[in-house]
Motif scaffolding. Structure first.
Motif, PDB file in Angstrom:
ATOM      1  N   TYR A 121       1.229  -1.273   0.300  1.00  0.00           N
ATOM      2  CA  TYR A 121       0.406   0.119  -0.067  1.00  0.00           C
ATOM      3  C   TYR A 121       0.694   0.868   0.058  1.00  0.00           C
ATOM      4  CZ  TYR A 121       0.850   0.589   5.060  1.00  0.00           C
ATOM      5  OH  TYR A 121       1.527   1.369   6.321  1.00  0.00           O
ATOM      6  N   GLY A 122       0.544   2.470  -0.871  1.00  0.00           N
ATOM      7  CA  GLY A 122       1.341   3.331  -0.830  1.00  0.00           C
ATOM      8  C   GLY A 122       2.888   3.224  -1.191  1.00  0.00           C
ATOM      9  N   GLU A 123       3.913   3.219  -0.247  1.00  0.00           N
ATOM     10  CA  GLU A 123       4.697   3.167  -1.247  1.00  0.00           C
ATOM     11  C   GLU A 123       5.587   2.014  -1.086  1.00  0.00           C
ATOM     12  OE1 GLU A 123       5.917   4.229  -3.553  1.00  0.00           O
ATOM     13  OE2 GLU A 123       4.388   6.100  -4.511  1.00  0.00           O
ATOM     14  N   SER A 124       4.867   1.207   0.004  1.00  0.00           N
ATOM     15  CA  SER A 124       5.595  -0.132   0.902  1.00  0.00           C
ATOM     16  C   SER A 124       5.105  -0.550  -0.639  1.00  0.00           C
ATOM     17  CB  SER A 124       4.482  -0.310   2.593  1.00  0.00           C
ATOM     18  OG  SER A 124       4.880   1.252   2.272  1.00  0.00           O
ATOM     19  N   VAL A 125       6.930  -1.885  -0.062  1.00  0.00           N
ATOM     20  CA  VAL A 125       6.662  -2.916  -1.132  1.00  0.00           C
ATOM     21  C   VAL A 125       7.463  -4.164  -0.462  1.00  0.00           C
ATOM     22  CG1 VAL A 125       7.050  -1.510  -3.190  1.00  0.00           C
ATOM     23  CG2 VAL A 125       9.080  -2.171  -1.933  1.00  0.00           C
ATOM     24  N   ALA A 126       7.385  -5.071  -1.131  1.00  0.00           N
ATOM     25  CA  ALA A 126       7.591  -7.165   0.186  1.00  0.00           C
ATOM     26  C   ALA A 126       8.227  -7.116  -1.450  1.00  0.00           C
ATOM     27  CB  ALA A 126       6.866  -6.995   0.457  1.00  0.00           C
ATOM     28  N   ILE A 127       9.147  -8.231  -0.744  1.00  0.00           N
ATOM     29  CA  ILE A 127       9.891  -9.268  -1.760  1.00  0.00           C
ATOM     30  C   ILE A 127       9.653 -10.878  -0.592  1.00  0.00           C
ATOM     31  CG2 ILE A 127      11.610  -8.381  -2.697  1.00  0.00           C
ATOM     32  CD1 ILE A 127      14.187  -8.957  -1.106  1.00  0.00           C
ATOM     33  N   HIS A 128       9.125 -11.673  -1.370  1.00  0.00           N
ATOM     34  CA  HIS A 128       9.260 -12.938  -1.080  1.00  0.00           C
ATOM     35  C   HIS A 128      10.101 -14.169  -1.571  1.00  0.00           C
ATOM     36  CE1 HIS A 128       6.815 -15.997   0.861  1.00  0.00           C
ATOM     37  NE2 HIS A 128       7.038 -16.704  -0.192  1.00  0.00           N
ATOM     38  N   ILE A 129      10.869 -14.511  -0.892  1.00  0.00           N
ATOM     39  CA  ILE A 129      11.705 -15.277  -0.905  1.00  0.00           C
ATOM     40  C   ILE A 129      11.346 -16.854  -0.586  1.00  0.00           C
ATOM     41  CG2 ILE A 129      14.237 -15.864   0.065  1.00  0.00           C
ATOM     42  CD1 ILE A 129      14.080 -13.105  -1.505  1.00  0.00           C
ATOM     43  N   ARG A 130      12.348 -17.983  -1.750  1.00  0.00           N
ATOM     44  CA  ARG A 130      11.174 -19.003  -1.011  1.00  0.00           C
ATOM     45  C   ARG A 130      12.898 -19.904  -0.479  1.00  0.00           C
ATOM     46  NH1 ARG A 130       6.585 -20.179  -2.608  1.00  0.00           N
ATOM     47  NH2 ARG A 130       5.386 -18.486  -3.730  1.00  0.00           N
ATOM     48  N   ASN A 131      12.238 -21.007  -0.144  1.00  0.00           N
ATOM     49  CA  ASN A 131      13.770 -22.453   0.082  1.00  0.00           C
ATOM     50  C   ASN A 131      14.907 -21.255   0.981  1.00  0.00           C
ATOM     51  OD1 ASN A 131      15.271 -24.735   0.618  1.00  0.00           O
ATOM     52  ND2 ASN A 131      15.285 -24.646  -1.534  1.00  0.00           N
ATOM     53  N   ILE A 132      15.560 -20.156   1.533  1.00  0.00           N
ATOM     54  CA  ILE A 132      17.166 -19.812   1.946  1.00  0.00           C
ATOM     55  C   ILE A 132      17.752 -20.608   2.506  1.00  0.00           C
ATOM     56  CG2 ILE A 132      15.502 -19.962   4.488  1.00  0.00           C
ATOM     57  CD1 ILE A 132      16.766 -16.036   3.662  1.00  0.00           C
ATOM     58  N   SER A 133      18.829 -20.219   1.833  1.00  0.00           N
ATOM     59  CA  SER A 133      19.454 -21.126   2.399  1.00  0.00           C
ATOM     60  C   SER A 133      20.385 -20.728   3.417  1.00  0.00           C
ATOM     61  CB  SER A 133      20.821 -20.676   1.367  1.00  0.00           C
ATOM     62  OG  SER A 133      20.385 -21.364  -0.004  1.00  0.00           O
ATOM     63  N   VAL A 134      21.313 -21.801   3.571  1.00  0.00           N
ATOM     64  CA  VAL A 134      21.751 -20.822   4.998  1.00  0.00           C
ATOM     65  C   VAL A 134      22.907 -20.033   4.637  1.00  0.00           C
ATOM     66  CG1 VAL A 134      23.335 -22.262   7.161  1.00  0.00           C
ATOM     67  CG2 VAL A 134      22.071 -23.826   5.696  1.00  0.00           C
ATOM     68  N   SER A 135      23.209 -18.772   5.317  1.00  0.00           N
ATOM     69  CA  SER A 135      23.648 -17.919   5.933  1.00  0.00           C
ATOM     70  C   SER A 135      25.216 -18.166   5.985  1.00  0.00           C
ATOM     71  CB  SER A 135      23.174 -16.776   6.421  1.00  0.00           C
ATOM     72  OG  SER A 135      21.901 -16.392   6.582  1.00  0.00           O
ATOM     73  N   GLU A 136      25.744 -17.247   5.528  1.00  0.00           N
ATOM     74  CA  GLU A 136      27.806 -17.476   6.046  1.00  0.00           C
ATOM     75  C   GLU A 136      27.481 -16.961   7.866  1.00  0.00           C
ATOM     76  OE1 GLU A 136      29.869 -17.959   4.065  1.00  0.00           O
ATOM     77  OE2 GLU A 136      28.970 -18.435   2.158  1.00  0.00           O
ATOM     78  N   ASN A 137      28.473 -16.911   8.056  1.00  0.00           N
ATOM     79  CA  ASN A 137      28.248 -16.328  10.010  1.00  0.00           C
ATOM     80  C   ASN A 137      28.223 -15.573  10.048  1.00  0.00           C
ATOM     81  OD1 ASN A 137      29.582 -18.891   9.877  1.00  0.00           O
ATOM     82  ND2 ASN A 137      31.436 -18.390  10.091  1.00  0.00           N
TER      83      ASN A 137
END
Length: 856
Positions: free
Chosen positions: A289-305
């Motif tokens: 809504y307004g200028e607010s936006v989102a992104i959707h990440i699927r099957n996220i990988s293990v992060s670096e430390n």
């Protein structure tokens, strides 16, 4: 429900009916009756009530309403009466009434109007509808850190019959004008008391990203109510929204999430967002809504430390957050509990699969012992190693059984392992220290060691490892009574005198769980003892036959029992015993000037503990004229010798050997074998391939030693390293006489098996002849297997011709090098040949003779 209406008769008419009528008025009565019936019919057509309906929201009070009959003015209701109730009539001026719930069955309801009009209705519980009261939300709050909505409401159960089954329906909206993003239902039971209900819901979209509203409604299924049932109205919506309290506009902030999950990030921005990405991967923007936006990440990988960056870009700025994707703790593996000293219980484990989370998000471990109620928290070291997953729990007085639960927790979950142990059965002592030894005699020592810990409740099983130089170790066991911080000792016997041993100790509980580590090794030299055996001796007469040379071998350490200091050599006969001066080690030889009488030679070895038994050997050697020199070939560093049993040999056999190139007396070594033996294998590191050795077999009798066999042999035959030296003794027109010499034994390097002699026509300048092994037809070969032959005549040659001669010796080890020579045979004698030239021969012709000189 039946509905009907009618008019009541006027009271004056009723009174006249009870009075007597005059005959003059029958016609008037008939007219009035007809008029009344007509009016009643009209009232049924025009005055019946409509839509008489009853509802309830608590099954205790019915709320009834209806529509006025046709032709009846509003507000003319006088009363409503219920047939089965005392004083059941209630004065009323409206078309709505609330009444207590009626008993099951049909009930007649009468509605009276001021104008005398009356309507009746048959009412039954089956005709009543149950619509619960509109619920009211007590509170709606938000846990923004977990994106969770927290809903609370009261079911008002004290005002409702129980038990009743209730179905609740909850809807969640992100926009009050949009469709619900979540619709969920669940069941409860009314208990007769007001009960506050709680409901939590976690949003995929962080709650900061958009306002969220919640509404509820309910449905009551009271089994004793026979009417129809329906849903309540939706409650008023409750809304929560995020109030900015920081500069962060990207959500969620520093989120910890399960690897492989889906997650949504949003950017609450007053200006247009152009790009969104996770790590270095661009993502599709979802408008909120307004200028607010989102992104959707699927099957996220293990992060670096350090986590994974999530970034949103506007025209004038960049905003972001960090996500940490990993796993919950694995069940602790290889969980082990043991004590080293009965003072502490050591807990170790393998954390299993790495979580991918470090720092403040790393797994914390807690050890809980349920019998004592004690809790120990794992202190995470700065640097993790295989030894890092370790906890220390105190051994409690008078407690042997422990019930442990090890729990690992991180932001994504927890896991635990359970173990019940008897501490007396989980003993792995510390490494023994302060190892010391004390000599008792040359074969017995006392071993002392200290073992830290309180082992007074148990017996110890200890092992002593005993290792000699260049030999396998021996392990001995000992069961000892445990004590507190004590020194333990053990006698170690059956040792060898004057031998260096290395000792080590380790211990366990007698019930055995694990051995301790081995103690540091302690080297120790046992004390000396008297040599246990006489030296092994042999004797040889000098080449002039005037001196007897005595040889003896040094005793092996296991028989010397100490450091040999000197040897005492003596000789005795029937007339006297003569002792020579003491010979210091390491000299192992003595020379005595003796005549050819019979003497017994004795050699004694001495160390600091005493002297060995004497060795004795006779000086006499019994002659033997039937000795034939034999040949033998060994294999590797060994040679096999055999002989026939001789019953006259009563002592033993001696085989001595020497290098055949050395002058007599020659002695490299000797061995003795029992008198019942008929064979032996001689092996020595001194043996070399291609070297000829002389072996002599002696038999022992009471009168002395007698030579039985003489053998020459090689451990391994090699090819000769020199060619036979040959000369041409004579040549003629058709033959050559060749003569050669023996190859020296040192250069032969094996038993001579023959000679190869081959020759071919050729000039000195021609290339070197090819080997006879090539099989060329122009090479003439002669194999001479009679090794006593030293000459060879080559016949059937052609006069005045150059020949290339080659001679080689060979053994089983191969062919030796070549010796070659070029020889030219002599010319033939001159003779005369008369050639008759007869080109045309016949009677009367003239003949011509020609004298020709030729080589014959």
């Amino acid at each position: 429900m039946g509905v009907y209406s009618w008019w009541k008769l006027p009271s004056w008419m009723a009174d006249n009916k009870r009075m007597g009528m005059t005959p003059a008025l029958p016609w008037l009565l008939s007219a009035l009756t007809l008029l009344h019936l007509t009016a009643q019919v009209d009232s049924l057509k025009k005055g019946a009530i409509e839509d008489f309906k009853c509802t309830t929201n608590n099954m205790q009070v019915w709320d009834c309403a209806w529509t006025e009959p046709f032709g009846i003015s509003p507000g003319t209701v006088k009363e409503v009466c219920f047939k089965d109730r005392l004083r059941s009539c209630r004065r009323l001026e409206t078309t709505n009434i609330k009444i207590p719930a009626l008993l099951p069955g049909d009930h007649e309801v009468t509605i009276n109007y001021i104008n005398g009009f009356q309507s009746k209705v048959t009412l039954n519980e089956k005709d009543v509808s149950l619509f619960p009261a509109t619920p009211e939300i007590l509170s709606l709050s938000a846990d923004f850190s977990t994106s969770t909505l927290l809903l609370k409401w009261n079911d008002g159960g004290s005002a409702l019959p129980h038990p009743s089954n209730v179905t609740w329906e909850i809807k969640v909206l992100q926009n009050t004008s949009a469709e619900p993003i979540k619709l969920v239902s669940f069941n409860t039971t009314l208990s007769g008391k007001d009960t506050v209900h709680h409901w939590n819901w976690t949003s995929d979209l962080p709650l900061e990203c958009a306002p969220h509203s919640v509404g509820i409604r309910w449905y009551i299924d009271y089994p004793r109510f026979s009417g129809s049932k329906g849903w309540s109205d939706w409650s008023l919506l409750k809304t929560v929204s995020w109030t900015p309290n920081s500069e962060s506009i990207v959500f969620p902030q520093d989120k910890v999430i399960l690897a492989g999950s889906d997650i949504t990030f949003c950017c609450v921005s007053p200006t247009k967002v152009k790009f969104g990405q996770i790590g270095s991967t661009p993502q599709t923007l979802i408008h909120l809504y307004g200028e607010s936006v989102a992104i959707h990440i699927r099957n996220i990988s293990v992060s670096e430390n350090s986590g994974t960056n999530v970034v949103f870009t506007t025209d004038d700025n960049v905003y972001g957050t960090v996500v940490f994707a990993g796993y919950p703790p694995d069940v602790p593996q290889k969980l082990n509990f043991e004590t080293h000293d009965f003072k502490e219980i050591i807990c170790t484990w393998d954390p299993g699969r790495p979580t991918g989370l470090v720092g403040p998000r790393e797994t914390d471990y807690t050890l809980f012992e349920s019998i004592s109620g004690k809790i120990i928290i794992h202190k995470r070291p700065d640097t993790l190693t295989n030894e890092s997953y370790r906890l220390v729990f105190p051994v409690l007085p008078d407690q042997e059984i422990y019930n442990f639960t090890l729990t690992g927790r991180n932001p994504l979950g927890q896991a635990e392992s359970v173990a019940i142990i008897n501490v007396t059965e989980r003993v792995a002592p510390h490494v023994p220290v302060s190892l010391k030894l004390k000599d008792i005699n040359s074969t017995v020592v006392i071993l002392f060691w200290h073992l830290p810990g309180n082992f007074a409740k148990i017996n110890l099983l200890c092992q002593i490892e005993i290792r000699k130089t260049n030999s396998e170790q021996e392990v001995r066991n000992a069961t000892l009574r445990g004590a507190e911080d004590s020194t333990y000792l053990m006698a170690v016997d059956k040792l060898n005198p004057y031998t260096t041993y290395t000792f080590r100790v380790r211990c366990s509980a007698e019930t055995f769980w694990k051995w301790s580590k081995w103690s540091n090794a302690k080297r120790h030299l046992t004390t000396e003892a008297i040599p246990s055996r006489a030296p092994d001796t042999w004797r040889e007469w000098s080449s002039d036959g005037k001196n007897l040379i005595i040889y003896w071998k040094p005793l092996p350490m296991s028989e010397a029992n100490g450091k040999i200091l000197s040897y005492n050599v003596s000789c005795s006969s029937n007339e006297e015993t003569r002792s020579l001066s003491e010979i210091l080690d390491p000299q192992h030889r003595a020379e005595i000037r003796l005549d050819r009488h019979d003497y017994i030679i004795s050699v004694v070895a001495r160390n600091s503990a005493g002297s060995s038994p004497p060795s004795k050997i006779a000086s006499t050697e019994i002659p033997n004229d039937d000795i034939i020199v034999e040949q033998a070939v060994g294999m590797g560093k060994r040679i096999f010798l055999s002989w026939h049993h001789d019953p006259n040999m009563t002592c033993d056999y001696v085989i001595k050997w020497c290098n055949s190139s050395r002058s007599e007396p020659c002695l490299m070594d000797w061995i003795k074998v029992p008198s019942n033996s008929t064979e032996t294998v001689i092996e020595s590191d001194q043996f070399q391939s291609g070297v000829r050795y002389n072996f002599y077999l002696y038999g022992c009798t009471d009168q002395g030693y007698q030579l039985l066999r003489s053998i020459i042999g090689y451990i391994e035959e090699l090819a000769p390293i020199a060619a036979p030296n040959f000369t041409v003794e004579d040549t003629s027109a058709d033959s050559i006489l060749v003569k050669w010499e023996d190859v020296p034994v040192e250069e032969l390097r094996g038993f001579l098996r023959g000679y190869l002699f081959y020759f071919q026509k050729g000039e000195r300048e021609t290339p070197k002849t090819r080997s006879f092994e090539t099989g060329h037809s122009d090479i003439k070969l002669k194999n001479i297997t009679d090794i006593s032959q030293k000459t060879l005549r080559i016949a059937d040659l052609q006069g005045k011709t150059s020949y290339h001669l080659v001679l080689r010796a060979y053994t089983h080890g191969g062919l030796g090098p070549e010796k070659s020579m070029f020889v030219v045979t002599k010319e033939n004698s001159v003779g005369l040949i008369i050639a008759i030239l007869m080109p045309h021969c016949g009677p009367g012709w003239e003949y011509h003779f020609l004298l020709v000189q030729a080589w014959l």
